[in-house]
Design an enzyme around this catalytic site. Sequence first.
Site: not given
Length: 325
Positions: A53, A125, A151, A153, A241, A263
Amino acid sequence: MRAVQLTAYGNPVEGLEYVDVPKPGATGPNQVLIAVEFSPVNPSDLLLARGIYGIRPALPTVIGGEGVGRVLALGAGVKNVQVGDRVLAPLSSFTWRERMVIPASGLFALPLDADPQQLSMLSINPPTAALLLSEYVDLKTGDWVVQNAANSAVGRWVIAFAKARGLKTVNVVRRPELVPELKAIGADVVVIDSPDVSKVIKEAVGRAELRLALDGVSGPATGVLASTLSPHATLVSFAAMSGAPISISPLDVIFKPITMRGFWLGHPESEAKSAPPIAQAAEMIASGRVHIPVTATYPLQSIKEAVAHAIRGGKILLDVAGSSN
C-alpha cells in the site's frame, strides 16, 4: 484493551492477530476519546497488510483505515463535538481497536438516528467517488461517465453522486442480477462485461460523448473502458481489484488521444477536499437515499475469518463495540 495488530507483512490472514494492547492515555488539549463501534475491512486494509500500500507502518501495528465511534471524553478546548456524539475516526488512524484518542479538529457529529454500520463506511468510498467525478473533467449536467466495478461501494457512490449532480452513468458489472439492482438506485445504463461490451456501451450512449472513465479493476478491463472513450477523454485508475497490470491499446492513447490519471485519497491534496462529500454522504445515508449492502459482520476476535471472507468478496465489517461481549 482488545485490538487487531498486523505482526508481519504478506498474507493478511496469517499476519493479523487479535491481541491485548494498552488502553489509550488521557485526552490532551483538542483531543477526544472515542469508543469504536464498527470498522470496515477494506481492500486498502488488505493491501496494507500485504505490504504493497501507499503507507508501510512499523510492525507490530494496529491497522484499519476508517470507522465510526462514540465520543467518551473531551480534552480541553474541544467545542465542535460533545460526549455521546457519534463521529468518524480520521482517515488511516488505525481503527481496529476498542478505544482511540484522536484529534478533535475536523470532527463533526453524525446523525444519531442513522445506521452506524453505514456511517462506518463514509470516510473512504464517498469522498473517492465524489472527487473522481469532480477533479479530472469539468462535467456538465447531462454528461456521461463510464465505470467498471459498478457494484462496489465506490461504484454505488459514483451512481449516487452522479445522480445528485445531474450526470448520467454507464456501469459495467459481471453478474446479470446486478442490472435491476443498480438501475433501482439510479444507474442510467448497466451492461454485462462481455467481449463486445465496448460496442454495447457505445450503442447505449448514442452520439453522446464519454469524457470520463473510472477504473477500479485494472488489467484488460482498463482497456475496455479506454476503447469506449471519446477523443481527448480522461481515464482515472483508483483501484486494482483484478491485481493485474493495466492494459490499454496504444492506438487509443496515440490516436484519440486519451489521458491516463491515478487517484489515491491518501494524497494530501485529495484528503484535504474530502470533508464536504463526507458530510453530504452522511445526510444521504440518514435520509435513506443511499444504503451500501453489508455481506457480514465479525467481532475483532474473528479477524482471520473476517479477512478470509473479505478476500473472497463482499463488504465485511468488524463489530468492534461488540467484540468484548
